[in-house]
Design a protein around this motif. Structure first.
Motif, PDB file in Angstrom:
ATOM      1  N   CYS A 241      36.396  61.250  48.098  1.00 48.08           N
ATOM      2  CA  CYS A 241      37.281  60.297  48.805  1.00 48.08           C
ATOM      3  C   CYS A 241      36.894  58.862  48.463  1.00 48.08           C
ATOM      4  O   CYS A 241      37.768  58.020  48.191  1.00 48.08           O
ATOM      5  CB  CYS A 241      37.214  60.515  50.316  1.00 48.08           C
ATOM      6  N   ALA A 242      35.596  58.583  48.469  1.00 46.93           N
ATOM      7  CA  ALA A 242      35.134  57.228  48.142  1.00 46.93           C
ATOM      8  C   ALA A 242      35.545  56.858  46.715  1.00 46.93           C
ATOM      9  O   ALA A 242      35.980  55.727  46.455  1.00 46.93           O
ATOM     10  CB  ALA A 242      33.623  57.133  48.327  1.00 46.93           C
ATOM     11  N   GLU A 243      35.455  57.815  45.788  1.00 49.74           N
ATOM     12  CA  GLU A 243      35.830  57.532  44.391  1.00 49.74           C
ATOM     13  C   GLU A 243      37.340  57.318  44.261  1.00 49.74           C
ATOM     14  O   GLU A 243      37.789  56.454  43.519  1.00 49.74           O
ATOM     15  CB  GLU A 243      35.363  58.675  43.485  1.00 49.74           C
ATOM     16  N   LEU A 244      38.111  58.115  44.986  1.00 57.51           N
ATOM     17  CA  LEU A 244      39.572  57.922  44.965  1.00 57.51           C
ATOM     18  C   LEU A 244      39.926  56.528  45.483  1.00 57.51           C
ATOM     19  O   LEU A 244      40.746  55.817  44.892  1.00 57.51           O
ATOM     20  CB  LEU A 244      40.258  58.980  45.840  1.00 57.51           C
ATOM     21  N   LEU A 245      39.290  56.139  46.577  1.00 61.65           N
ATOM     22  CA  LEU A 245      39.605  54.833  47.174  1.00 61.65           C
ATOM     23  C   LEU A 245      39.125  53.695  46.288  1.00 61.65           C
ATOM     24  O   LEU A 245      39.759  52.635  46.232  1.00 61.65           O
ATOM     25  CB  LEU A 245      38.984  54.740  48.573  1.00 61.65           C
ATOM     26  N   THR A 246      38.020  53.895  45.590  1.00 62.66           N
ATOM     27  CA  THR A 246      37.504  52.854  44.706  1.00 62.66           C
ATOM     28  C   THR A 246      38.454  52.643  43.522  1.00 62.66           C
ATOM     29  O   THR A 246      38.749  51.505  43.137  1.00 62.66           O
ATOM     30  CB  THR A 246      36.086  53.222  44.236  1.00 62.66           C
ATOM     31  N   PHE A 247      38.986  53.754  42.963  1.00 60.99           N
ATOM     32  CA  PHE A 247      39.979  53.609  41.887  1.00 60.99           C
ATOM     33  C   PHE A 247      41.224  52.905  42.417  1.00 60.99           C
ATOM     34  O   PHE A 247      41.763  51.991  41.790  1.00 60.99           O
ATOM     35  CB  PHE A 247      40.370  54.973  41.293  1.00 60.99           C
ATOM     36  N   PHE A 248      41.684  53.347  43.592  1.00 58.92           N
ATOM     37  CA  PHE A 248      42.895  52.780  44.195  1.00 58.92           C
ATOM     38  C   PHE A 248      42.700  51.280  44.473  1.00 58.92           C
ATOM     39  O   PHE A 248      43.630  50.485  44.301  1.00 58.92           O
ATOM     40  CB  PHE A 248      43.200  53.541  45.482  1.00 58.92           C
ATOM     41  N   ALA A 249      41.498  50.914  44.881  1.00 53.99           N
ATOM     42  CA  ALA A 249      41.190  49.505  45.145  1.00 53.99           C
ATOM     43  C   ALA A 249      41.337  48.683  43.863  1.00 53.99           C
ATOM     44  O   ALA A 249      41.889  47.574  43.886  1.00 53.99           O
ATOM     45  CB  ALA A 249      39.778  49.372  45.709  1.00 53.99           C
ATOM     46  N   SER A 250      40.878  49.251  42.734  1.00 55.82           N
ATOM     47  CA  SER A 250      40.955  48.494  41.481  1.00 55.82           C
ATOM     48  C   SER A 250      42.416  48.283  41.086  1.00 55.82           C
ATOM     49  O   SER A 250      42.804  47.217  40.615  1.00 55.82           O
ATOM     50  CB  SER A 250      40.174  49.195  40.368  1.00 55.82           C
ATOM     51  N   THR A 251      43.248  49.304  41.303  1.00 63.72           N
ATOM     52  CA  THR A 251      44.680  49.176  41.013  1.00 63.72           C
ATOM     53  C   THR A 251      45.310  48.086  41.861  1.00 63.72           C
ATOM     54  O   THR A 251      46.058  47.230  41.369  1.00 63.72           O
ATOM     55  CB  THR A 251      45.393  50.513  41.338  1.00 63.72           C
TER      56      THR A 251
END
Ligand code: BDR
Ligand code: CA
Length: 315
Positions: free
Chosen positions: A216-226
């Motif tokens: 979940c943290a990795e998904l949110l980190t990618f989404f944050a970069s987008t």
């Protein structure tokens, strides 16, 4: 008694967390996950649903693939937002859960007509499958308790200046849903932009110290970069779980009654939701429109769901 729901989705980072919230929160009973083309092709969104269910230990919920393209226009995916896979960021293991052989629309119809109580549909992608269900099986409408969707906006768009992605991706389908006579709740960008996954939120998932919490943290980190790159957001909005949260506890997402129509012809505004919050038009109320999110309980329920799924023994 938990509310029986079907999540119809196009995973997608926020769809992935919507699936987890729906599977992990005791207030809802997730009867099925159906997939649609949207954020990526149907093959990719379906693979992503299987990936999410595999890592979250969701092995007892049928997954069915639905429509490969919108009703009228061509498919245009959101790889700029979710990456070429539709779910970029974490490394996923080979999925161990499979899809059922039925089409999503057939599975939804079978569940709706066979379930003892009316079922709530929670669409978090383009509304193609739902529109097809309503047009192909008019008898299904009376078996739908309500449709609580993520899509549209009372304000501006995120795909065009006027239109939000899920509605803009298949405006004719959204038009069918809003004109169906079924009770519809619209959770649009105006409310989902309040669900910002800040660094504190990401830290809560990391602190779970489970494989699922880290994913979940990795998904949110990618989404944050987008969201930083495309829109300059300080944190990414987690759109789709807001619709699930509205079903879980309606007090978390405050709504008002309004008329909503979908613009199908606008020269610059096709796919916009025209929301009459002030009764200018005299058109009848056909939706509940979400305006505000209670962010504390929203994130508490989201983290609790991931905690409970992460604690499930893998079968
Ligand atoms: C919606 O578009 C998709 O990219 C997200 O998954 C969400 O459902 C937000 O506009
Ligand atoms: Ca989505």
């Amino acid at each position: 008694m938990p509310v029986p729901i079907i999540v119809d989705c196009d995973p997608g980072h926020d769809d992935a967390l919507a699936i987890m919230l729906a599977a992990g929160d005791p207030a809802v009973d997730l009867l099925a996950i159906t997939t649609v083309a949207g954020n990526q092709t149907l093959a990719k969104t379906t693979l992503n649903a299987r990936r999410v269910c595999t890592v979250a230990g969701i092995t007892d919920v049928p997954i069915a693939a639905g429509c490969t393209k919108p009703l009228v226009q061509a498919l245009s995916v959101a790889d700029d937002v979710h990456g070429p896979s539709g779910l970029d960021g974490p490394r996923f293991p080979e999925p161990t859960v499979d899809v059922v052989a039925e089409h999503a629309v057939d599975l939804m119809h079978r569940i709706l007509t066979g379930h003892p109580e009316p079922v709530t549909l929670v669409p978090t992608g383009p509304l193609t499958n739902i529109a097809l269900l309503l047009t192909r099986h008019p008898d299904a409408a009376s078996r739908i308790r309500e449709i609580v969707l993520m899509g549209g906006s009372t304000e501006r768009g995120n795909r065009t200046p006027a239109a939000e992605f899920n509605v803009q991706a298949d405006p004719e389908a959204a038009d069918i849903v809003f004109r169906s006579g079924v009770q519809v709740t619209m959770c649009g960008l105006n409310v989902t932009h309040q669900a910002l996954a800040t660094a504190d939120v990401v830290a809560r998932f990391e602190a779970l110290d489970t494989d699922l919490g880290r994913i979940c943290a990795e998904l949110l980190t990618f989404f944050a970069s987008t969201y930083r790159r495309l829109w300059g957001f300080r944190a990414p909005p987690l759109h789709d779980p807001v619709a699930v949260a509205r079903v879980i506890d309606p007090t978390i997402v405050h709504c008002v009654d309004a008329n909503v129509v979908v613009e199908l012809n606008g020269r610059y505004t096709r796919g916009a939701t025209v929301v009459d919050l002030h009764q200018y038009t005299g058109r009848p109320v056909n939706a509940q429109v979400a305006l505000t999110l209670d962010t504390g309980p929203f994130w508490d329920r989201m983290v609790a769901a991931v905690t409970s799924l992460g604690a499930r023994p893998s079968r």
